[in-house]
Design an enzyme around this catalytic site. Structure first.
Site, PDB file in Angstrom:
ATOM      1  N   LYS A 124       0.832  -1.201   0.000  1.00 28.53           N
ATOM      2  CA  LYS A 124       0.000   0.000   0.000  1.00 28.53           C
ATOM      3  C   LYS A 124       0.869   1.254   0.000  1.00 28.53           C
ATOM      4  O   LYS A 124       0.640   2.178  -0.790  1.00 28.53           O
ATOM      5  CB  LYS A 124      -0.932   0.025   1.215  1.00 28.53           C
ATOM      6  CG  LYS A 124      -1.905   1.190   1.217  1.00 28.53           C
ATOM      7  CD  LYS A 124      -2.631   1.330   2.537  1.00 28.53           C
ATOM      8  CE  LYS A 124      -1.761   2.021   3.571  1.00 28.53           C
ATOM      9  NZ  LYS A 124      -2.480   2.364   4.807  1.00 28.53           N
ATOM     10  N   ASP A 142      -6.601   1.009   1.112  1.00 26.44           N
ATOM     11  CA  ASP A 142      -6.632   1.080   2.573  1.00 26.44           C
ATOM     12  C   ASP A 142      -8.003   0.636   3.061  1.00 26.44           C
ATOM     13  O   ASP A 142      -8.820   0.127   2.284  1.00 26.44           O
ATOM     14  CB  ASP A 142      -6.292   2.501   3.053  1.00 26.44           C
ATOM     15  CG  ASP A 142      -7.378   3.511   2.726  1.00 26.44           C
ATOM     16  OD1 ASP A 142      -8.317   3.177   1.957  1.00 26.44           O
ATOM     17  OD2 ASP A 142      -7.308   4.644   3.240  1.00 26.44           O
TER      18      ASP A 142
END
Length: 214
Positions: A124, A142
């Site tokens: 991420k 997320d």
């Protein structure tokens, strides 16, 4: 988890996002690729606002890997102690700074594999940096994107990798660059976890979420 939306509905959704906010931006403060990497790494299990408060003075003193190493572990720890897991995060910041100095001449690499090799930098974080700094349409998933993607059917998936792939596969190319920012902001301020603000949602009529709030 909603079923995958069709192309035309997804396109209509992102046209509305774009019209409402043509140039969405991430909310983490940074001045260069290095401070962006550090800020995103620090944001795990922390709010962007909290990270910004912690890095306000830190980045004035250390905006390069060398300066961060000169500040030292104790100095970094002292600046970020208001953030969750700050001791481990401080160690990661020092370690990744050392690797950048030793292996990359103090520069931040711009490949996902190289970024993910840095301590405290996961997929991420790497995707956020690739997207925000190098303008590569990488999709950083997320908790907000995972929730919105599954509720709306824009990019459903059982895990973050599946949602990331759905983003890449189903969102039209002309919206890919800003897609994750639009979805993060929508999840943060409108499609909230406990009480989504469905009555004022700009995509309410396009969203199949069955438990809409009145």
């Amino acid at each position: 988890m909603s079923k995958q939306l069709d192309y035309h509905t997804i396109r209509a959704i992102f046209e509305r996002f774009q019209e409402a906010q043509p140039h969405p931006e991430g909310e983490l403060h940074h001045t260069n690729a290095y401070t962006l990497v550090v800020a995103v790494a620090l944001s795990a299990q922390a709010t962007d606002a909290g990270v910004n408060r912690a890095t306000h003075d830190l980045f004035k003193l250390a905006d390069t890997p060398k300066k961060m190493l000169d500040l030292g572990l104790d100095g970094v720890t002292d600046h970020i102690k208001s953030i969750g897991l700050y001791r481990q995060k401080a160690k990661n910041v020092i370690k990744l700074s050392q690797i950048l100095v030793d292996d990359y001449g103090g520069e931040v690499p711009n490949s996902r594999a190289a970024l993910q090799s840095l301590p405290g930098v996961g997929r991420k974080t790497a995707n956020v940096v690739l997207n925000m700094w190098w303008k590569i349409p990488a999709q950083a998933v997320d908790t907000h994107i995972f929730r919105v993607g599954n509720r709306t059917g824009i990019c459903p998936g059982k895990d973050v990798v599946a949602v990331e792939r759905a983003l890449e596969d189903h969102i039209p190319a002309d919206f890919q660059q800003h897609a994750h920012h639009w979805l993060i902001l929508h999840g943060r301020y409108h499609c909230k976890a406990r009480k989504p603000m469905c009555p004022t949602c700009l995509i309410r009529d396009l969203c199949p979420y069955e438990d809409k709030t009145i």
